[in-house]
Design an enzyme around this catalytic site. Structure first.
Site, PDB file in Angstrom:
ATOM      1  N   ARG A 180       0.905  -1.212   0.154  1.00  0.00           N
ATOM      2  CA  ARG A 180      -0.150   0.094   0.051  1.00  0.00           C
ATOM      3  C   ARG A 180       0.834   1.277  -0.173  1.00  0.00           C
ATOM      4  O   ARG A 180       1.691   1.192   1.023  1.00  0.00           O
ATOM      5  CB  ARG A 180      -0.768   0.132   1.122  1.00  0.00           C
ATOM      6  CG  ARG A 180      -1.897  -1.107   1.434  1.00  0.00           C
ATOM      7  CD  ARG A 180      -2.688  -1.234   2.492  1.00  0.00           C
ATOM      8  NE  ARG A 180      -3.290  -2.370   2.658  1.00  0.00           N
ATOM      9  CZ  ARG A 180      -4.249  -2.692   3.805  1.00  0.00           C
ATOM     10  NH1 ARG A 180      -4.230  -1.790   4.844  1.00  0.00           N
ATOM     11  NH2 ARG A 180      -4.908  -3.839   3.882  1.00  0.00           N
ATOM     12  N   ARG A 252      -1.968 -27.008  11.718  1.00  0.00           N
ATOM     13  CA  ARG A 252      -1.130 -26.442  12.744  1.00  0.00           C
ATOM     14  C   ARG A 252      -1.727 -26.269  13.905  1.00  0.00           C
ATOM     15  O   ARG A 252      -2.825 -25.668  13.628  1.00  0.00           O
ATOM     16  CB  ARG A 252      -0.456 -25.256  12.121  1.00  0.00           C
ATOM     17  CG  ARG A 252       0.603 -25.390  10.981  1.00  0.00           C
ATOM     18  CD  ARG A 252       1.795 -26.146  11.259  1.00  0.00           C
ATOM     19  NE  ARG A 252       2.609 -25.172  11.892  1.00  0.00           N
ATOM     20  CZ  ARG A 252       3.994 -25.464  12.577  1.00  0.00           C
ATOM     21  NH1 ARG A 252       4.068 -26.639  13.045  1.00  0.00           N
ATOM     22  NH2 ARG A 252       4.455 -24.603  13.260  1.00  0.00           N
ATOM     23  N   ARG A 283       3.796 -13.854  18.045  1.00  0.00           N
ATOM     24  CA  ARG A 283       3.337 -12.518  18.477  1.00  0.00           C
ATOM     25  C   ARG A 283       3.012 -12.407  19.777  1.00  0.00           C
ATOM     26  O   ARG A 283       2.943 -13.453  20.685  1.00  0.00           O
ATOM     27  CB  ARG A 283       2.133 -12.156  17.633  1.00  0.00           C
ATOM     28  CG  ARG A 283       1.172 -13.213  17.801  1.00  0.00           C
ATOM     29  CD  ARG A 283      -0.188 -12.652  16.852  1.00  0.00           C
ATOM     30  NE  ARG A 283      -1.133 -13.626  16.717  1.00  0.00           N
ATOM     31  CZ  ARG A 283      -2.546 -13.402  16.326  1.00  0.00           C
ATOM     32  NH1 ARG A 283      -2.625 -12.344  15.460  1.00  0.00           N
ATOM     33  NH2 ARG A 283      -3.201 -14.202  16.161  1.00  0.00           N
ATOM     34  N   GLU A 303       2.225 -16.446  21.772  1.00  0.00           N
ATOM     35  CA  GLU A 303       1.751 -17.141  20.808  1.00  0.00           C
ATOM     36  C   GLU A 303       2.907 -17.903  20.357  1.00  0.00           C
ATOM     37  O   GLU A 303       3.633 -17.436  19.334  1.00  0.00           O
ATOM     38  CB  GLU A 303       0.842 -16.503  19.715  1.00  0.00           C
ATOM     39  CG  GLU A 303      -0.089 -17.407  18.892  1.00  0.00           C
ATOM     40  CD  GLU A 303      -1.008 -16.701  18.104  1.00  0.00           C
ATOM     41  OE1 GLU A 303      -1.087 -16.809  16.873  1.00  0.00           O
ATOM     42  OE2 GLU A 303      -1.993 -15.783  18.887  1.00  0.00           O
TER      43      GLU A 303
END
Length: 372
Positions: A180, A252, A283, A303
């Protein structure tokens, strides 16, 4: 021997979004539902638990976003959404980068300040890979975004997520990488985005109003419960329903480590991705920022992606050629299964955003109920 009495119109296996929306639609049409779940709580993976007066997403961050007007208006019948905007950060060896890849990211990487400068830099880095036919994820990524973005923001994170080297992953996983050329850190482009102000648990509770609910009940160990209803709505694992007749579908999994910290603000952002390969987690989520919480303490969750086995939760289907062929066989069995509706990410063996689950449940319920 007399046939068992059908006490319910629907037995709904699983109280996640698909099952809860289907149940609500059925009850609204005058049908009776028994909802069972093998977990000790309703809500599936969007379940939250309250820690230090903070709503903690137990099974990972769930940020609702959609372009579907009907789905948005439907959910707003039950809860109100805040204006949360998903703007994650990426941390690489102490350097912080904005996500998704936008002008802020390009400025942080290269010091460029105009879209043309950024486009020129990306083109320069992609040039060595022009004309090649990518045979793996690494080659595909280098051809799309070049060396710097790939090495700092994609490679390590992706290899941790999938548990395999990028050179061993198929190229189709990242057929495109959005770039972007504007200063905009909003991860999603959808018209609607937010977190339920009252919480996801309130949403599920309201959706399941007027249903009978039994928790801690595994349908696959108590299939006789199917005799209590005219139709079963099954949202569990597709291969498990058929006793793994053709073999196991692959997934997973994730592991979560949640900590309470004696500080009001740990990382200043809800989600920070750790993209270096040597950092074991992908994260850290700081849950209070979902709703702008002002509590004196904070709760964070690390995580960790991991290999899946039958003792772990199945999160991400591995939709490669082998598993898709296997899933096709199971889907054919599902289509032929009498008086059973299969729906949701596990029963479809598909990764869905939440709005797609709601849309699928509404459409399935309408199709089913219009026939009754």
């Amino acid at each position: 021997m007399n046939a068992p009495i059908k006490k319910y119109d629907f037995l709904i296996v699983g109280s996640g979004l698909f099952g809860a929306v289907f149940a609500q639609q059925a009850v609204e049409r005058g049908k009776s539902c028994l909802v069972i779940d093998k977990r000790s709580h309703i809500g599936g993976n969007i379940y939250c638990e309250e820690i230090e007066n903070i709503q903690v997403h137990r099974y990972g961050a769930h940020i609702f976003h959609t372009n579907d007007d009907e789905v948005w208006n439907y959910l707003n019948r039950f809860v109100h959404f805040n204006r949360y905007t998903n703007s994650p950060l990426a941390s690489y060896h102490g350097e912080l980068y904005n996500l998704p890849f936008n002008m802020n990211t390009f400025r942080q990487l290269w010091g460029v300040t105009t879209p043309q400068e950024a486009a020129n830099k990306i083109a320069e880095q992609c040039k060595p890979y022009e004309g090649q036919t990518p045979t793996n994820l690494e080659e595909q990524a280098l051809q799309l975004v070049g060396h710097d973005i790939y090495e700092k923001l994609i490679k390590g994170y992706t290899e941790k997520q999938w548990g395999r080297k990028a050179t061993e992953l198929p190229s189709f996983i990242i057929k495109r990488l959005p770039l972007r050329f504007v200063y905009d850190n909003n991860y999603f482009n959808d018209a609607y985005q937010g977190i339920p102000i009252e919480g996801y648990n309130t949403l599920i509770t309201k959706l399941l109003k007027n249903c009978d609910i039994q928790l801690g009940v595994d349908f696959l160990e108590h299939r006789e419960l199917a005799q209590t209803a005219h139709t079963v709505v099954y949202t569990g694992m597709l291969d498990a329903y058929f006793d793994y007749r053709f073999g196991h579908l692959a997934y997973r999994s994730l592991a979560f480590e949640t900590k309470v910290l004696d500080t009001a603000n740990f990382q200043g952002n809800t989600v920070v991705n750790y993209t270096a390969a040597e950092v074991p987690y992908t994260r850290i989520i700081e849950h209070k920022h979902f709703v702008g919480g002002q509590q004196p303490k904070t709760v964070i969750t690390y995580e960790y992606p991991q290999e899946w086995n039958s003792a772990k939760e199945a999160y991400y289907p591995i939709n490669d050629t082998k598993n898709e062929a296997l899933a096709t066989h199971y889907r054919q069995l599902a289509q032929a299964e009498p008086n059973v509706i299969f729906g949701g990410r596990l029963a479809d063996y598909r990764y869905y955003d939440m709005d797609k689950v709601v849309r699928s449940a509404i459409d399935t319920a309408r199709h089913t109920l219009d026939k009754h």
